[in-house]
Design an enzyme around this catalytic site. Structure first.
Site, PDB file in Angstrom:
ATOM      1  N   HIS A  63      32.535  21.627  17.553  1.00 55.49           N
ATOM      2  CA  HIS A  63      31.688  22.763  17.960  1.00 55.49           C
ATOM      3  C   HIS A  63      30.358  22.779  17.191  1.00 55.49           C
ATOM      4  CE1 HIS A  63      34.835  24.987  20.313  1.00 55.49           C
ATOM      5  NE2 HIS A  63      35.628  24.296  19.517  1.00 55.49           N
ATOM      6  N   ASN A 136      37.781  30.002  23.520  1.00 55.82           N
ATOM      7  CA  ASN A 136      37.145  28.979  24.347  1.00 55.82           C
ATOM      8  C   ASN A 136      36.932  29.511  25.762  1.00 55.82           C
ATOM      9  OD1 ASN A 136      36.916  26.945  22.447  1.00 55.82           O
ATOM     10  ND2 ASN A 136      38.812  25.925  23.032  1.00 55.82           N
TER      11      ASN A 136
HETATM   12 FE1  HDE Z   1      38.734  25.300  16.367  1.00 53.79          FE
HETATM   13  N1  HDE Z   1      37.757  24.676  14.700  1.00 53.79           N
HETATM   14  N2  HDE Z   1      40.408  24.357  15.745  1.00 53.79           N
HETATM   15  N3  HDE Z   1      39.701  25.792  18.113  1.00 53.79           N
HETATM   16  N4  HDE Z   1      37.092  26.204  17.034  1.00 53.79           N
HETATM   17  C1  HDE Z   1      36.475  24.927  14.399  1.00 53.79           C
HETATM   18  O1  HDE Z   1      35.749  25.669  12.315  1.00 53.79           O
HETATM   19  C2  HDE Z   1      40.613  23.864  14.517  1.00 53.79           C
HETATM   20  C3  HDE Z   1      40.989  25.514  18.432  1.00 53.79           C
HETATM   21  C4  HDE Z   1      36.966  26.987  18.149  1.00 53.79           C
HETATM   22  O2  HDE Z   1      31.045  28.834  16.724  1.00 53.79           O
HETATM   23  C5  HDE Z   1      36.104  24.509  13.007  1.00 53.79           C
HETATM   24  O3  HDE Z   1      33.936  26.635  11.360  1.00 53.79           O
HETATM   25  C6  HDE Z   1      41.966  23.403  14.381  1.00 53.79           C
HETATM   26  C7  HDE Z   1      41.426  26.286  19.560  1.00 53.79           C
HETATM   27  C8  HDE Z   1      35.619  27.481  18.262  1.00 53.79           C
HETATM   28  O4  HDE Z   1      31.399  28.440  14.594  1.00 53.79           O
HETATM   29  C9  HDE Z   1      37.410  23.944  12.449  1.00 53.79           C
HETATM   30  C10 HDE Z   1      42.567  23.623  15.590  1.00 53.79           C
HETATM   31  C11 HDE Z   1      40.328  27.030  19.925  1.00 53.79           C
HETATM   32  C12 HDE Z   1      34.948  26.972  17.159  1.00 53.79           C
HETATM   33  C13 HDE Z   1      38.358  24.132  13.621  1.00 53.79           C
HETATM   34  C14 HDE Z   1      41.588  24.223  16.443  1.00 53.79           C
HETATM   35  C15 HDE Z   1      39.259  26.711  19.010  1.00 53.79           C
HETATM   36  C16 HDE Z   1      35.891  26.185  16.407  1.00 53.79           C
HETATM   37  C17 HDE Z   1      34.890  23.624  12.915  1.00 53.79           C
HETATM   38  C18 HDE Z   1      43.984  23.299  16.009  1.00 53.79           C
HETATM   39  C19 HDE Z   1      40.201  28.010  21.089  1.00 53.79           C
HETATM   40  C20 HDE Z   1      33.486  27.157  16.811  1.00 53.79           C
HETATM   41  C21 HDE Z   1      33.857  24.409  12.152  1.00 53.79           C
HETATM   42  C22 HDE Z   1      44.976  23.827  15.151  1.00 53.79           C
HETATM   43  C23 HDE Z   1      41.100  29.122  21.021  1.00 53.79           C
HETATM   44  C24 HDE Z   1      33.256  28.398  16.022  1.00 53.79           C
HETATM   45  C25 HDE Z   1      34.467  25.690  11.904  1.00 53.79           C
HETATM   46  C26 HDE Z   1      31.775  28.575  15.764  1.00 53.79           C
HETATM   47  C27 HDE Z   1      35.587  25.540  15.200  1.00 53.79           C
HETATM   48  C28 HDE Z   1      39.642  23.789  13.527  1.00 53.79           C
HETATM   49  C29 HDE Z   1      41.849  24.547  17.796  1.00 53.79           C
HETATM   50  C30 HDE Z   1      37.977  27.307  19.117  1.00 53.79           C
HETATM   51  C31 HDE Z   1      37.366  22.563  11.894  1.00 53.79           C
HETATM   52  C32 HDE Z   1      42.569  22.772  13.136  1.00 53.79           C
HETATM   53  C33 HDE Z   1      42.813  26.297  20.199  1.00 53.79           C
HETATM   54  C34 HDE Z   1      35.061  28.385  19.350  1.00 53.79           C
HETATM   55  O5  HDE Z   1      37.856  24.648  11.350  1.00 53.79           O
END
Ligand code: HDE
EC number: 1.11.1.6
Length: 668
Positions: A63, A136
């Site tokens: 993202h 999302n």
């Molecule tokens: Fe994320 N995700 N994610 N994700 N995600 C990040 O956090 C992660 C997941 C989502 O505008 C990171 O600050 C793991 C689902 C958005 O700043 C990180 C898993 C959904 C954003 C991270 C998921 C999301 C992130 C990268 C599986 C939808 C952007 C930088 C367990 C419900 C937020 C940060 C923004 C960002 C990890 C799965 C949505 C690395 C480990 C499911 C919208 O921490």
């Protein structure tokens, strides 16, 4: 003016160093003679370069590319029956929010319009602290257990040996991984659908994805799924258009959001909730609420509208706000709680952890964009970039000399947990195909065509034949006809039918409009040339702008064109600086004879037509359409000819696109 106020005015306007020392000259470094060597003692030069050298911070690991805006959230009716959260129970509370939309795969400088999932992350600055809904634009996720997330992302991101492709899932490693991890099948079909190509962040749904819980004053827990529904309808680009936009305007979605807010056209979304009483946790035969690869069809649990989000202010500074905002799924307020969804549980660790590297230490919650709008009191201390100056001597608990917890804060829902320690998926997580089938069954004919084309494109880029074959085998379990159609496009043998389609569908999953939607902020290009009918152009522009449509007049060059009544008419911009793909409709007026001989104008019309957009022409303008191989006798509600096109054009814009056209022969 007195000497004192003079002095203050100078200080307020002038540049200073970071130490507050006034800067006399920021254009010339200190030298020994005008042509001599630079001097080490030039503290202004050294500070300026030191700051510049360290401007970049690590981008988000996923993202990375995003755009944000400020706004407010307000509920319709108090939700005390379900939760104690103050911002969901006080009907007068106007909760400030910051929202960041994003793509997933690409780097921070990548394009806005790849085929990709979009992030929709909202920070609510409530009176009980910050609540982050980090969702999302698709209601399900690729994987069921967070331990697979690094694998998924490694496979999706550019391949490690040559770092290609950028912002694209169409490559071997992604399809290798997903075909070996069949729980991805449901999210994959969403990714192959038009949902992966939003026309605008303002025209995109959002979903919390996981099942969360709300807890009321009696400690009763209700499972919930969060939905955002855009006021402007849910609309998409087509893939060819999205790819061209990547070159013509890589900032397309970011610009769209910024311009709408600057113009006072504040985008808004309704927050809806699916409420599932705890007793019904196992009521849905083939859906485990803890499995993030499943949605709950709205036919089973309707979405109750609970409030409205409005974005009404652009950030003052992209870096300070949009880049430094740190969301965390773990930021919940009293009355909202988690479930045991293993994907959600892993996220609870990951978001807090990633900020340590990205924002350089543990004090990122003190950055202005992350700061809660309520006082923060605790015994956390020190670390890089500490900005608070704690007072007092009691930096431990219990203490009798300072601040203590009062026992009235957040309490976790006391769910009973019992089970052996084991690395095991529940058998209720085993079905990976039936909701992919549900999605496919719910699509209109044109949505299915787009999905087949997307699979063919993506798999056509996969060089390892065995991966293509594996994917067709999976698709054959989703729907036989889908598998056959995809196989035929990628050189894979037609599969033998193995399972029957269950035949169930859910109307809410389709984007095909069921009723006309708003046309506000839609963008229409009117192609201009000398001799153009002034009355016709002015009349149409007025009719459209009255309905909130943005009209742009595109000239052969910047400046004016000569109209048929002898007067010059100013154009908005030169045609070569834009392209049909950044507009919602194209109009070719009467009288501008030069347009039919202008390949650029012909391409404008052809491309817009090919992408299903409303196309309008009058008089000599029809010659441009003929040159674009558009059949003027076609029965097509979005092809509007003649003298009074406004009503037809508005009606066509209100249903977004017409995909019932035969566009195979259009050469754009
Ligand atoms: Fe994320 N995700 N994610 N994700 N995600 C990040 O956090 C992660 C997941 C989502 O505008 C990171 O600050 C793991 C689902 C958005 O700043 C990180 C898993 C959904 C954003 C991270 C998921 C999301 C992130 C990268 C599986 C939808 C952007 C930088 C367990 C419900 C937020 C940060 C923004 C960002 C990890 C799965 C949505 C690395 C480990 C499911 C919208 O921490």
């Amino acid at each position: 003016m007195t000497a004192t106020s003079d002095h203050r005015a100078f200080n307020e306007a002038a540049l200073t160093t970071d130490q507050g020392i006034p800067v006399a000259d920021t254009d010339n470094s200190l030298r020994a003679g005008a042509r001599g060597p630079s001097l080490l003692e030039d503290f202004h030069l050294r500070e300026k370069l030191m700051r510049f050298d360290h401007e970049r911070i690590p981008e988000r690991v996923v993202h990375a590319r995003g755009a944000g805006a400020h706004g407010v959230f307000k509920i319709y009716e108090p939700l005390d029956e379900f939760t104690t959260a103050d911002f969901l129970t006080d009907p007068d509370a106007e909760t400030p929010v910051f929202v960041r939309f994003s793509t997933v795969q690409g780097s921070r400088g990548s394009t806005d319009t790849p085929r990709d999932v979009r992030g929709f992350a909202t920070k609510f600055y409530t009176r009980q602290g910050n609540f982050d809904l980090v969702g999302n634009n698709m209601p399900v996720f690729f994987i069921q257990d967070g331990i697979k997330f690094p694998d998924l992302v490694h496979a999706l991101k550019p391949e490690p040996h040559h770092e290609m492709p950028q912002a694209a899932s169409a490559h071997d490693t992604f399809w290798d991984f997903v075909t070996l991890q069949p729980e991805t099948m449901h999210h994959l079909i969403w990714l192959m659908s038009d949902r992966a190509l939003p026309r605008s962040y303002r025209m995109m749904q959002g979903f919390g994805v996981h099942t969360f819980r709300l807890v009321n004053g009696h400690g009763r827990s209700t499972f919930v799924k969060f939905h955002w529904t855009p006021a402007l309808g849910t609309h998409s680009l087509v893939f060819d258009e999205a790819q061209k936009i990547s070159g013509k305007d890589p900032d397309f979605n970011r610009r769209d959001l910024w311009e709408a807010i600057e113009a006072g056209n504040f985008p808004s979304w309704e927050l809806g909730v699916q409420f599932i009483p705890s007793e019904q946790a196992f009521a849905f035969d083939d859906i485990d609420l803890l499995d993030a690869t499943k949605l709950i069809p709205e036919e089973l649990v309707p979405v109750t509208p609970v409030g409205r989000l409005t974005l009404n202010r652009n950030p003052d500074n992209f870096f300070a706000e949009t880049e430094q905002v740190a969301f965390s799924v773990g930021n919940v307020v009293p009355g909202i709680d988690f479930t045991d969804d293993p994907l959600l549980q892993a996220r609870l660790f990951s978001y807090l952890d990633t900020q340590l590297t990205r924002l350089g230490g543990p004090n990122f919650a003190q950055l202005p964009i992350n700061r809660p709008r309520v006082p923060v009191r605790n015994h956390q201390q020190d670390g890089f970039h500490q900005q608070r100056v704690p007072v007092g001597r009691a930096n431990y608990s219990p203490n009798s000399l300072g601040t203590q917890d009062d026992g009235a804060g957040f309490t976790h829902h006391p769910e009973l947990v019992d089970g052996p320690k084991e690395r095991k998926r529940s058998v209720t997580f085993a079905d990976h195909y039936s909701q992919a089938t549900l999605f496919w069954n719910s699509m209109s004919a044109w949505e299915r065509e787009h999905i087949v084309a997307a699979y063919r494109f993506e798999l056509g880029k996969v060089t390892t034949m065995a991966i293509r074959v594996r994917m067709v085998e999976h698709l054959n379990r989703v729907d036989h006809d889908l598998a056959v159609a995809v196989a035929a496009g990628i050189g894979v043998e037609e599969p033998v039918k193995s399972v029957d389609n269950h035949g169930r569908a859910s109307a809410a999953l389709s984007q095909a409009p069921t009723a006309p939607g708003p046309v506000t902020t839609r963008k229409v290009a009117i192609l201009m040339g000398d001799g153009v009918s002034a009355r016709w152009v002015a009349g149409l522009s007025e009719d459209l702008t009255q309905h909130g449509v943005t009209v742009e007049l595109l000239g052969p060059v910047d400046g004016t064109v000569d109209t048929d009544d002898g007067l010059p008419m100013e154009v908005t911009r030169a045609m070569n600086t834009v392209a049909s793909v950044v507009y919602d409709a194209v109009v070719v007026p009467d009288g501008a004879l030069s347009l039919a001989a202008d390949g650029q104008a012909v391409q404008f019309a052809a491309e817009a037509y090919k992408h299903g957009k409303p196309v309008t022409a009058a008089g000599t303008g029809e010659d441009v359409l003929l040159r674009a191989h558009i059949r003027l006798d076609a029965e097509d509600p979005a092809l509007i000819l003649g003298d009074a096109p406004a009503a037809g054009l508005l009606a066509a814009l209100a249903v977004h696109r017409n995909f019932d056209r035969d566009v195979a022969a259009i050469p754009a």
